[in-house]
Design a protein around this motif. Sequence first.
Motif, PDB file in Angstrom:
ATOM      1  N   GLU A 267       0.912  -1.280  -0.007  1.00  0.00           N
ATOM      2  CA  GLU A 267       0.077  -0.124   0.053  1.00  0.00           C
ATOM      3  C   GLU A 267       0.875   1.171  -0.002  1.00  0.00           C
ATOM      4  OE1 GLU A 267      -3.063   0.119   2.914  1.00  0.00           O
ATOM      5  OE2 GLU A 267      -3.666  -2.083   2.354  1.00  0.00           O
ATOM      6  N   ASN A 268       0.446   2.228  -0.698  1.00  0.00           N
ATOM      7  CA  ASN A 268       0.918   3.419  -0.429  1.00  0.00           C
ATOM      8  C   ASN A 268       1.129   3.983   0.936  1.00  0.00           C
ATOM      9  OD1 ASN A 268       1.075   3.914  -3.175  1.00  0.00           O
ATOM     10  ND2 ASN A 268      -0.795   5.005  -3.400  1.00  0.00           N
ATOM     11  N   GLY A 269       2.368   4.666   1.120  1.00  0.00           N
ATOM     12  CA  GLY A 269       2.503   4.889   2.596  1.00  0.00           C
ATOM     13  C   GLY A 269       3.452   3.984   3.277  1.00  0.00           C
ATOM     14  N   ALA A 270       3.543   2.804   2.862  1.00  0.00           N
ATOM     15  CA  ALA A 270       4.431   1.736   3.485  1.00  0.00           C
ATOM     16  C   ALA A 270       6.054   2.296   3.256  1.00  0.00           C
ATOM     17  CB  ALA A 270       4.260   0.524   2.838  1.00  0.00           C
ATOM     18  N   LYS A 271       6.916   2.207   4.236  1.00  0.00           N
ATOM     19  CA  LYS A 271       8.252   2.615   4.263  1.00  0.00           C
ATOM     20  C   LYS A 271       8.857   1.472   4.194  1.00  0.00           C
ATOM     21  CE  LYS A 271       7.634   7.155   6.052  1.00  0.00           C
ATOM     22  NZ  LYS A 271       6.158   7.197   6.186  1.00  0.00           N
ATOM     23  N   LEU A 272       9.692   1.194   3.247  1.00  0.00           N
ATOM     24  CA  LEU A 272      10.696  -0.244   3.127  1.00  0.00           C
ATOM     25  C   LEU A 272      12.236   0.307   3.287  1.00  0.00           C
ATOM     26  CD1 LEU A 272       7.803  -1.133   2.412  1.00  0.00           C
ATOM     27  CD2 LEU A 272       8.674  -2.463   0.423  1.00  0.00           C
ATOM     28  N   GLY A 273      12.850  -0.291   4.068  1.00  0.00           N
ATOM     29  CA  GLY A 273      14.159  -0.036   4.102  1.00  0.00           C
ATOM     30  C   GLY A 273      14.856  -0.443   2.996  1.00  0.00           C
ATOM     31  N   SER A 274      16.241  -0.514   2.788  1.00  0.00           N
ATOM     32  CA  SER A 274      16.880  -0.775   1.712  1.00  0.00           C
ATOM     33  C   SER A 274      17.091  -2.264   1.579  1.00  0.00           C
ATOM     34  CB  SER A 274      18.471  -0.179   1.678  1.00  0.00           C
ATOM     35  OG  SER A 274      19.124  -0.583   2.495  1.00  0.00           O
ATOM     36  N   ASN A 275      16.984  -2.965   0.619  1.00  0.00           N
ATOM     37  CA  ASN A 275      17.151  -4.426   0.504  1.00  0.00           C
ATOM     38  C   ASN A 275      16.240  -5.394   1.151  1.00  0.00           C
ATOM     39  OD1 ASN A 275      18.903  -6.816  -0.634  1.00  0.00           O
ATOM     40  ND2 ASN A 275      19.971  -6.932   1.250  1.00  0.00           N
ATOM     41  N   VAL A 276      14.921  -4.724   1.146  1.00  0.00           N
ATOM     42  CA  VAL A 276      13.910  -5.614   1.609  1.00  0.00           C
ATOM     43  C   VAL A 276      13.255  -6.393   0.705  1.00  0.00           C
ATOM     44  CG1 VAL A 276      11.404  -5.199   2.248  1.00  0.00           C
ATOM     45  CG2 VAL A 276      13.096  -4.097   3.584  1.00  0.00           C
TER      46      VAL A 276
ATOM     47  N   GLY B 120       0.512  -3.145   4.753  1.00  0.00           N
ATOM     48  CA  GLY B 120      -0.235  -2.025   4.767  1.00  0.00           C
ATOM     49  C   GLY B 120       0.430  -0.637   4.623  1.00  0.00           C
ATOM     50  N   LYS B 121      -0.508   0.456   4.895  1.00  0.00           N
ATOM     51  CA  LYS B 121       0.179   1.817   4.512  1.00  0.00           C
ATOM     52  C   LYS B 121       0.681   2.331   5.904  1.00  0.00           C
ATOM     53  CE  LYS B 121      -3.777   3.818   6.201  1.00  0.00           C
ATOM     54  NZ  LYS B 121      -5.282   3.859   5.913  1.00  0.00           N
ATOM     55  N   ASN B 122       0.756   1.914   6.959  1.00  0.00           N
ATOM     56  CA  ASN B 122       1.314   2.305   8.191  1.00  0.00           C
ATOM     57  C   ASN B 122       2.663   1.240   8.635  1.00  0.00           C
ATOM     58  OD1 ASN B 122      -0.515   4.027   8.611  1.00  0.00           O
ATOM     59  ND2 ASN B 122      -1.745   2.690   9.384  1.00  0.00           N
ATOM     60  N   VAL B 123       3.131   0.608   7.563  1.00  0.00           N
ATOM     61  CA  VAL B 123       4.252  -0.323   7.905  1.00  0.00           C
ATOM     62  C   VAL B 123       5.527   0.337   7.792  1.00  0.00           C
ATOM     63  CG1 VAL B 123       5.382  -2.408   7.281  1.00  0.00           C
ATOM     64  CG2 VAL B 123       2.905  -2.524   7.316  1.00  0.00           C
ATOM     65  N   ILE B 124       6.600   0.114   8.525  1.00  0.00           N
ATOM     66  CA  ILE B 124       7.938   0.815   8.438  1.00  0.00           C
ATOM     67  C   ILE B 124       8.803  -0.606   8.618  1.00  0.00           C
ATOM     68  CG2 ILE B 124       9.506   2.313   9.402  1.00  0.00           C
ATOM     69  CD1 ILE B 124       7.456   4.036  10.441  1.00  0.00           C
ATOM     70  N   LEU B 125       9.677  -0.735   7.657  1.00  0.00           N
ATOM     71  CA  LEU B 125      10.452  -2.126   7.778  1.00  0.00           C
ATOM     72  C   LEU B 125      11.918  -1.625   7.553  1.00  0.00           C
ATOM     73  CD1 LEU B 125       8.751  -4.465   5.220  1.00  0.00           C
ATOM     74  CD2 LEU B 125       8.354  -4.232   7.505  1.00  0.00           C
TER      75      LEU B 125
END
Lengths: 248, 248, 248
Positions: free
Chosen positions: C10-19, C28-33
């Motif tokens: 979903e738009n808004g999800a923040k994925l770190g590098s190399n995920v 979901g949109k509220n996810v920070i990995l």
Amino acid sequence: MKIHKTSIIENGAKLGSNVSIGPYSHIGKNVILGDNVVIQGYCEIGINSSKDNKKKIIIGHNSLIRSKSIFYAGSTFGPKLVTGHRVTVREGVKAGKNLQIGTLTDIQGDCKIGDYVRLHSNIFISKLTKIGNFVWIFPHVVLTNDPTPPSSKLKGVTIEDYVAIAAGSLILPGVILREGTLVGAKSKVRKNTKAHTLVSGNPAVEKYPTSKVKLKYGSKKSAYPWTRHFHRGYPAEIIREWKRKLKN
Amino acid sequence: MKIHKTSIIENGAKLGSNVSIGPYSHIGKNVILGDNVVIQGYCEIGINSSKDNKKKIIIGHNSLIRSKSIFYAGSTFGPKLVTGHRVTVREGVKAGKNLQIGTLTDIQGDCKIGDYVRLHSNIFISKLTKIGNFVWIFPHVVLTNDPTPPSSKLKGVTIEDYVAIAAGSLILPGVILREGTLVGAKSKVRKNTKAHTLVSGNPAVEKYPTSKVKLKYGSKKSAYPWTRHFHRGYPAEIIREWKRKLKN
Amino acid sequence: MKIHKTSIIENGAKLGSNVSIGPYSHIGKNVILGDNVVIQGYCEIGINSSKDNKKKIIIGHNSLIRSKSIFYAGSTFGPKLVTGHRVTVREGVKAGKNLQIGTLTDIQGDCKIGDYVRLHSNIFISKLTKIGNFVWIFPHVVLTNDPTPPSSKLKGVTIEDYVAIAAGSLILPGVILREGTLVGAKSKVRKNTKAHTLVSGNPAVEKYPTSKVKLKYGSKKSAYPWTRHFHRGYPAEIIREWKRKLKN
């Protein structure tokens, strides 16, 4: 969502108004969903156990089935069914209104469940179980049906109204838990119980009337009947009826 | 179906004739499926626990794997494997023919399982477990392997032929259940058992020979050996062999 | 993989590098990995329990979430979280680094978990549970929170550092397991324990100091504190610190 584009809805499925189906879910041809039903993602609703099976599954209005749940065809659920995740329900269940089924709970089918029953997480319910109204079953409880496993003559457990079975208990085949029985945590119940009585232990023995069990925190009043103090999630007319009964 | 269009079949997977793969399932490159195998939806077959892992998984002909099950690479199953839903099987299992694995059962791998074994729902099987032929294990049984948890020297449970473990029991590490042992429901078994003996309780104690356990409903004959009265699901030649043995 | 084409981000999800995100997963949109996080297939990360919920879920770097797991929004996990399959984690969990959660384990949320905690398969953790550092909980353990079920005044279990709870045990509401407690398999613990003491049975009774429990195979030295002999999976600086403490 409403109907997610990745879901599979087979021809023949009957969806009420305002139904919502999550991603990757699979709705079979014999499914009848009431109005406002929400099926989350990765569910399988209406599996037929054999190919020539024409059995239906009816899920009442305003129900919520959480993700990754599996319901076979051949069952009927009243309105306001609510499930956790990964619930498995085989064919032949007849359930009343507002049944709650917790995450991981496994209902083997061919059983009867009354109104306003709360099944918590990871409960195992054998075939031929009969559950009354307003029953509570807590996590990791096992209801058995085979007195000499493996055998062919099975007898399910019978659970009358207002019974509460605490976490981790096991009930032997054919046992009747009478109205208002409280089963202590991690017990093994071998014999029929008396109404409104606490049984506990492995094997469980009769302790005393449930009215002697006090609330532990806050008020020190009797914790049972629990209808005296626990009302969350029940409709106003049910609570009024409980109050009337408790006065008499 | 046959091969559902939403399934993922990796290059290298070997599918026998008449294989069927359900929606959203994922078949890895190291998978070998026999003829007439059915894999329902949402399964993962042939997961490799590390990237350079070249281990295969072989699933014998006429097997049925129900939906949402997970099998790692590095195991071999004979023909007519049948599973419930949400089964998890890690690497290193060597199983004979017609193994049944119930819904939610979790096999941790590195174990040996004989022919015609029936594992019911939500059983936990530790690494290093050895299970013979014609064994029955009922719901919510736990087979352990670490005598002083956590530690590195593990010893699995050994279960000989025709053993039946009733629901909710736990077997301690290294225990040997001798041929025909019956473990009562919700027992904790700490010591090796004698053949054809009932043990029960927490901790379990030796009760009496299983031949003294009578069928509860219908005939009042001995319930054990169960091969005398329970034949459902076994091939005719096996039942004939049982009858011959019981005469002698 | 990296991001599998069948997954939904979903738009808004923040994925770190190399995920890396597996097939059919839903982020979901509220996810920070964090960096290098691996989410396998069929996972749901960041479910919001209500529509207007803006809670985030933060998963630390180098974590591995195995397939079919479900994490609600509203929790924080330190780096190197590792899960088995089909884990369910509701909102309100605050967990330290390198938590391990086994297959099928069900965390009901609103709980606090320290560093380097190992939860094995199919554990049930009630709301309001507090778990310290270096704790081990083995398969099919149940941590409860309601002393008079059903009721509204709940009290979680408190588990101090280095506690080990063997398979199949149940801990009653509000119980405190003091540092280094060992709970024997299939016990029911009703009372607070003393530090570094073995309790066992249903109901559990105090047995003796854990230092009297010997390793069963190989060396016959004390099995506890387990930090003396069991180091697998802990960082070198932790093991050095344990060695220093044990010398004093």
